[in-house]
Design a protein around this motif. Sequence first.
Motif, PDB file in Angstrom:
ATOM      1  N   TRP A 120       0.073  -3.791  -7.086  1.00 48.74           N
ATOM      2  CA  TRP A 120       1.114  -4.738  -7.273  1.00 48.74           C
ATOM      3  C   TRP A 120       1.898  -4.361  -8.355  1.00 48.74           C
ATOM      4  O   TRP A 120       3.065  -4.295  -8.347  1.00 48.74           O
ATOM      5  N   THR A 121       1.268  -3.674  -9.499  1.00 49.21           N
ATOM      6  CA  THR A 121       1.865  -3.055 -10.552  1.00 49.21           C
ATOM      7  C   THR A 121       2.815  -1.542 -10.030  1.00 49.21           C
ATOM      8  O   THR A 121       3.635  -1.732 -10.381  1.00 49.21           O
ATOM      9  N   ASP A 122       2.115  -1.048  -9.123  1.00 50.73           N
ATOM     10  CA  ASP A 122       2.672   0.012  -8.649  1.00 50.73           C
ATOM     11  C   ASP A 122       3.843  -0.325  -7.884  1.00 50.73           C
ATOM     12  O   ASP A 122       5.002   0.399  -7.864  1.00 50.73           O
ATOM     13  N   VAL A 123       3.777  -1.435  -7.078  1.00 50.23           N
ATOM     14  CA  VAL A 123       5.189  -1.820  -6.359  1.00 50.23           C
ATOM     15  C   VAL A 123       6.480  -2.141  -7.296  1.00 50.23           C
ATOM     16  O   VAL A 123       7.311  -1.616  -7.131  1.00 50.23           O
ATOM     17  N   LEU A 171      -8.121  -3.323  -8.020  1.00 44.80           N
ATOM     18  CA  LEU A 171      -7.128  -2.698  -7.337  1.00 44.80           C
ATOM     19  C   LEU A 171      -6.160  -3.568  -7.033  1.00 44.80           C
ATOM     20  O   LEU A 171      -4.920  -3.020  -6.921  1.00 44.80           O
ATOM     21  N   LYS A 172      -6.159  -5.058  -6.741  1.00 48.93           N
ATOM     22  CA  LYS A 172      -4.874  -5.500  -6.549  1.00 48.93           C
ATOM     23  C   LYS A 172      -3.897  -5.710  -7.484  1.00 48.93           C
ATOM     24  O   LYS A 172      -2.735  -5.241  -7.309  1.00 48.93           O
ATOM     25  N   ALA A 173      -4.417  -5.760  -8.691  1.00 44.61           N
ATOM     26  CA  ALA A 173      -3.397  -5.493  -9.661  1.00 44.61           C
ATOM     27  C   ALA A 173      -2.672  -4.031  -9.942  1.00 44.61           C
ATOM     28  O   ALA A 173      -1.615  -3.956 -10.127  1.00 44.61           O
ATOM     29  N   VAL A 193       0.840  -1.240   0.035  1.00 47.09           N
ATOM     30  CA  VAL A 193      -0.027  -0.173   0.032  1.00 47.09           C
ATOM     31  C   VAL A 193       0.830   1.356   0.017  1.00 47.09           C
ATOM     32  O   VAL A 193       0.622   2.018  -0.655  1.00 47.09           O
ATOM     33  N   SER A 194       1.662   1.274   0.552  1.00 42.31           N
ATOM     34  CA  SER A 194       2.746   2.441   1.003  1.00 42.31           C
ATOM     35  C   SER A 194       3.451   2.576  -0.267  1.00 42.31           C
ATOM     36  O   SER A 194       3.761   3.880  -0.873  1.00 42.31           O
ATOM     37  N   LEU A 195       4.089   1.578  -1.233  1.00 39.63           N
ATOM     38  CA  LEU A 195       4.780   1.803  -2.343  1.00 39.63           C
ATOM     39  C   LEU A 195       3.762   2.286  -3.384  1.00 39.63           C
ATOM     40  O   LEU A 195       4.162   3.135  -4.388  1.00 39.63           O
TER      41      LEU A 195
END
Length: 589
Positions: free
Chosen positions: A201-204, A196-198, A71-73
């Motif tokens: 995790w793509t944001d990470v 939202l999960k994708a 979430v933070s990333l």
Amino acid sequence: CDLGFFSTCSQETVTMDPSIQKHFTVVDYVIFAVLLAASMGIGLYYALSGGRQRTTQEFLMADRSMRCLPVSLSLIASFQSAVAIIGVPAEIYTHGTQYWFIGCAYVLGLLIPAHVFIPVLYRLRLSSAYQYLELRFSKAVRICGTLTFIFQMVIYMGVCVYTPAFALNAVTGFELWGAVLATGLVCTVYTTMGGLKAVIWTDVFQTIVMFAGQLAVIVVGVHQTGGVSEVWRKVWEGNRISALDLNPDPTERHTFWTLAVGGVFLMLSLYGVNQAQVQRYLSARTEKEAVRSCYMVFPSLQLALALSCVMGLVMFARSIFLYIYPQMVIYFVMDMLQGLPGLPGLFVACLFSAALSTISSAFNSLATVTMEDLIKPHFPAMSEARATLLSKVLAMSYGLVCLAMAYLTHLMGDSVLQVALKIFGMVGGPILGLFCLGMFFPWANSVGAVTGLGTGLSVSFWIGIGSIISHSSGTKPLPPDCSSSFLSGNTTTVTQLSALSNVTLSHSSGLKSFYSLSYMWYSAFNCFTVIVIGLIISFLTGPMKEQDVTPGTIYPLLGTLFGFLPARLKKKLCCVTPLGQTVFVISDN
């Protein structure tokens, strides 16, 4: 979300000499393709795993199961747009390190959301931040807030996808619409498939790529310049290390006060009440995880700011420009990394990672508010399967709207960047004021909220558009033979450069002086406008009584600040009930 870097930038169509354009190698193309393929793969994984995005809770809220690290990333990736990666180094190169003081605003800009906004919004178990506005005021206020947010994000996401593609095309000849379509379509597909999960995790993954790309540029640049000491010597002799500027003049573009104080309100509008960020808090497993994720954003934001600022200093030490414009940042990088296969591709992947993370957040948050605020209330009997399908259609539709906005940006010319980025800032302040009015002032009513928001937006657009028009008319054009040079081993001439129009308007009386207010004060000024007007109208139309306020929607700020007052007076003036622990679930049925 990084409106400041081009907010006073006057851009002209630039035709670069094909002989100085840099070109990708096969390795660069492979690295860029891997970025897109990996992002698509993450979306496909979450489309086929877990609950397979069959419910709106999973698709829009990630089943409220996310831990604090991703979430933070994701929060930092959403904030760090391609506009920032291009704009901050240009800002540091042109004006020195004064902008670095915005890092001071990150402290309160994250502490206040962590301890005020997150507890209130998380305990109400919302999906859309604007559901809060209905609980606190009325459905009319909720719809006004939602439509304002949609307007803000639709304009901004077109700019976010177009900016890196345009800059890359101007420098490398990389196909403009190929880059726009690749970015927009890949982002649309993985957001639609994986929810939202994708997106998180793509944001990470994209955050790691962003940091790696910037770090590679800095390391190579420092090495080619002759080491850290040589970089420091050149930037010091070039007066790019700015002293602490304590000038209180609000019309000065960047001072310590505009950045460290005005920046707090800009941060609050992003990390406190913006749906793209709030949705991530609400997807956390627990309130503690949500608060922890907000704390973990702080070092990531400081690292991102440091990398961008150091990159600007390395640019100054590495080459000499008479004038600079956003494309020049990419030209500098491509020129410096030429002969190092893969590194130009890594930086471009860094740039487009920032674009992907920003627009995917926009798609998902826009689909959420449209579904939760505008559709579900009118169709309470809609089945879960149909609601999920419609949510996916909305995410895809906003992806197509993004491409349309990118095309509109292209048609209107580069100066639209200036307008669009200011609009993002002009809208964020009034929305922040609306939430502050609701959370901190129990006697504020629905009429006051709508009137305050309307007045805040009107004043905001008046100042912003007046500033753009006034600045344009007050800026002298460059001479036609303006040129600039890069010194990087060989001297390369770049013709017909456009300059940053960051020349401060001469102090004048009347409206022009008002229009020259620093853009960093926009959020604060507009926030207070909404609060003051909202409170005045609320008192004139009959203030709301404490017993009529929905439990859990008030943060007892005034009760804490005025603890010395008699209990009877405190009860009359402000909510003395502490923030409740009771979970209140809003229902549109």
